[in-house]
Design a protein around this motif. Structure first.
Motif, mmCIF file in Angstrom:
data_model
loop_
_atom_site.group_PDB
_atom_site.id
_atom_site.type_symbol
_atom_site.label_atom_id
_atom_site.label_comp_id
_atom_site.label_asym_id
_atom_site.label_seq_id
_atom_site.Cartn_x
_atom_site.Cartn_y
_atom_site.Cartn_z
ATOM 1 N N ASN A 37 0.794 -1.227 0.000
ATOM 2 C CA ASN A 37 0.000 0.000 0.000
ATOM 3 C C ASN A 37 0.829 1.281 0.000
ATOM 4 O O ASN A 37 0.278 2.367 -0.166
ATOM 5 C CB ASN A 37 -0.960 0.004 1.187
ATOM 6 C CG ASN A 37 -2.005 -1.084 1.088
ATOM 7 O OD1 ASN A 37 -1.879 -2.110 1.731
ATOM 8 N ND2 ASN A 37 -3.022 -0.868 0.260
ATOM 9 N N TYR A 81 -15.908 6.989 -2.799
ATOM 10 C CA TYR A 81 -15.306 6.491 -4.034
ATOM 11 C C TYR A 81 -16.390 6.288 -5.085
ATOM 12 O O TYR A 81 -17.463 5.754 -4.782
ATOM 13 C CB TYR A 81 -14.576 5.170 -3.785
ATOM 14 C CG TYR A 81 -13.194 5.327 -3.216
ATOM 15 C CD1 TYR A 81 -12.068 4.871 -3.904
ATOM 16 C CD2 TYR A 81 -12.984 5.939 -1.978
ATOM 17 C CE1 TYR A 81 -10.792 5.014 -3.385
ATOM 18 C CE2 TYR A 81 -11.708 6.086 -1.457
ATOM 19 C CZ TYR A 81 -10.617 5.620 -2.164
ATOM 20 O OH TYR A 81 -9.355 5.776 -1.652
ATOM 21 N N TYR A 99 -4.481 0.724 -3.267
ATOM 22 C CA TYR A 99 -4.816 2.019 -2.680
ATOM 23 C C TYR A 99 -3.761 2.400 -1.654
ATOM 24 O O TYR A 99 -3.306 1.558 -0.871
ATOM 25 C CB TYR A 99 -6.195 1.968 -2.029
ATOM 26 C CG TYR A 99 -7.310 1.835 -3.038
ATOM 27 C CD1 TYR A 99 -7.530 2.827 -3.994
ATOM 28 C CD2 TYR A 99 -8.137 0.722 -3.051
ATOM 29 C CE1 TYR A 99 -8.542 2.709 -4.932
ATOM 30 C CE2 TYR A 99 -9.162 0.591 -3.981
ATOM 31 C CZ TYR A 99 -9.353 1.584 -4.930
ATOM 32 O OH TYR A 99 -10.360 1.465 -5.867
ATOM 33 N N GLU A 108 -4.613 6.776 2.173
ATOM 34 C CA GLU A 108 -6.069 6.652 2.102
ATOM 35 C C GLU A 108 -6.589 5.706 3.171
ATOM 36 O O GLU A 108 -7.628 5.945 3.785
ATOM 37 C CB GLU A 108 -6.492 6.148 0.717
ATOM 38 C CG GLU A 108 -6.579 7.222 -0.333
ATOM 39 C CD GLU A 108 -7.724 8.196 -0.063
ATOM 40 O OE1 GLU A 108 -8.891 7.856 -0.302
ATOM 41 O OE2 GLU A 108 -7.428 9.305 0.413
ATOM 42 N N VAL A 142 -12.545 3.453 1.425
ATOM 43 C CA VAL A 142 -11.630 2.753 0.532
ATOM 44 C C VAL A 142 -12.190 1.366 0.212
ATOM 45 O O VAL A 142 -12.503 0.604 1.124
ATOM 46 C CB VAL A 142 -10.229 2.608 1.163
ATOM 47 C CG1 VAL A 142 -9.304 1.824 0.235
ATOM 48 C CG2 VAL A 142 -9.636 3.967 1.459
#
Length: 501
Positions: free
Chosen positions: A96, A166, A472, A476, A484
């Motif tokens: 990540n 999102y 991601y 985030e 997320v």
């Protein structure tokens, strides 16, 4: 043109000095778009666009960028055998924090400025707003391609919404496609006297060029979706029949790069040389061609070889490196450094979309029966454009000799037609043309089509399948955890963006 560049450079300098002591550090902390006009922000936003492509971590100069990660995963770039600069990428170690700066800085340093320009309340900025829409679509398409679902509708609410929802990746693609059409219409209907001539670092205020760039982006986005099964024929018909056409030469950003610290072209900053010297820059000695890529050029007597690479210091041979192989045999001085077709100089313009790519896009669309035209002629023109872009002497003749004289159906169009191998030939030549310059595009082509075929998986890689996505970012997960999307452990390899079906 020199006067335009000087005005652009002065504009950026004025903005950066008002915000920071660092040249072009226009958004680092206190660069508040709310205190600037579209004319002031446009060149800064364009400069940041260039950085996102080739040096997203401009403050630290790490070279993390869409181009770098793409070139590695498209089998083009490799690490020197006595360096470990790109070892995690070559091992397919994707976590990540992998290249999370390209997410963070695309939103905070680039898109935020374009959104401000787009929403500016004032008269006389229609063409600025159209440019902002086009570049916003350009960057959001890359984010969707890289991650899938992304924040869009709630992304720029500032302090009123620090945890944006999102949006579905297909929905974002559809929205930004419509935004490209809206930008084209805005340009058509813009009042006289609103051309951003002195502050447009990309096309110098030529709005017809901007319309062609938008139309070419639309073609790129449509071809991304060839495997989805969706009927997009009406859109293909529209981009051909709107009378706009496609870019006919490379779209590039040039705000007035200089051979001085923090003022160089960002590609040259990472892979070239320290300003005013022959001292290699940060990634220069670590960056080499993948053995597969270099051997493809050598085996097919491609004149672009000596433009893309230099002979090895040890024996004057052109030599690439198998990815993730760290042995003395492939040390820095025994392998080929980047050549003069790539490292032209610190002031070279920064390529955003190659003219050769536009031709290969059209060739593919024609070959698939999506638009009308002569696929073979477009393909050959794409090769000739690539030879010219890399500075091959007598490019048109050299390109014609290369294509017609080849015994490979990945090069010779007539042989490709005989083998039913036309799409692979187009994508393979697009890979050669853009591998080090448009690395992200050739990576996405490999994900979308599987071509070029035969690219080896690196030794001791953590997957037998090459990566198709990034994860991601940790930033985030830390600040927006409720929104997320969930990602499985193999999310970097499962082709989860909507068009990767």
């Amino acid at each position: 043109m020199k006067n335009i560049k000087n005005v652009i450079l002065l504009t950026i300098l004025t903005l950066s000095f008002s915000c920071s002591d660092n040249y072009l550090d226009v958004n680092g902390s206190s660069a508040s778009p709310s205190s600037a006009s579209p004319a002031l922000l446009l060149p800064a936003a364009q400069k940041n666009s260039a950085d996102m492509l080739y040096n997203a971590d401009i403050l630290n100069g790490s070279g993390d960028s869409f181009n770098l990660i793409g070139s590695i995963h498209a089998g083009v770039m490799a690490d020197s055998g006595d360096r470990v600069w790109y070892q995690p990428e070559q091992q397919y170690l994707i976590i990540n924090t992998t290249y999370q700066r390209i997410w963070n800085n695309t939103y905070t340093l680039t898109l935020s400025n374009y959104v401000f320009i787009e929403n500016f309340e004032g008269e006389g900025f229609d063409n600025f707003k159209a440019i902002a829409k086009i570049m916003k679509a350009f960057h959001f398409a890359m984010l969707v391609d890289t991650y899938g679902d992304v924040p869009y509708t709630e992304a720029f609410a500032r302090g009123s919404n620090t945890q944006p929802a999102y949006d579905d990746d297909k929905a974002v693609y559809d929205i930004i496609y419509d935004e490209l059409n809206a930008a084209i219409s805005m340009i058509d209907n813009a009042p006289d006297g609103t051309l951003p001539v002195s502050t447009d670092a990309m096309f110098g205020g030529d709005m017809s060029d901007w319309q062609q760039f938008a139309n070419t982006l639309k073609l790129r986005m449509l071809l991304r979706q060839v495997n989805t099964g969706e009927d997009l024929s009406a859109k293909y018909n529209e981009i051909v029949n709107n009378g706009i056409g496609f870019i006919t030469s490379t779209a590039a950003i040039d705000p007035g790069y200089a051979d001085q610290t923090s003022q160089q072209n960002p590609f040259y900053t990472v892979f070239g040389f320290v300003p005013g010297s022959t001292t290699p820059a940060r990634n220069n000695e670590a960056t080499r061609g993948n053995e597969f890529f270099v051997d493809f050029l050598k085996d097919n007597f491609d004149d672009r070889l000596s433009r893309l690479f230099l002979p090895a210091d040890s024996d004057s041979e052109f030599r690439g490196i198998p990815q993730n192989v760290y042995t003395n045999e492939f040390r820095t001085n025994a392998t080929s450094a980047l050549g003069p077709g790539l490292l032209i100089g610190s002031t070279q313009p920064l390529q955003v979309m190659l003219g050769s790519e536009a031709l290969f896009l059209q060739a593919e669309a024609v070959q698939r029966g999506l638009i009308s035209g002569d696929a073979g002629a477009l393909y050959r023109s794409g090769i000739a454009a690539s030879f010219a872009e890399l500075g091959v002497p007598d490019a048109a003749t050299a390109a014609a000799d290369y294509e017609s004289g080849a015994f490979s159906n990945k090069i010779n169009w007539d042989l490709a037609v005989g083998a039913g191998n036309e799409i692979e030939a187009i994508i393979t030549q697009k890979w050669v043309a853009g591998g080090f310059i448009s690395g992200f595009e050739v990576w996405m082509d490999r994900v979308r089509t599987g071509f070029p075929s035969g690219i080896p998986i690196p030794v001791d890689a953590r997957s037998t399948v090459f990566p198709s996505n990034l994860l991601y970012p940790e930033s985030e997960l830390a600040t927006n955890p409720d929104n997320v999307p969930d990602q499985p452990n193999n999310a970097a390899f499962d082709r989860h963006t909507f068009w990767m079906q």
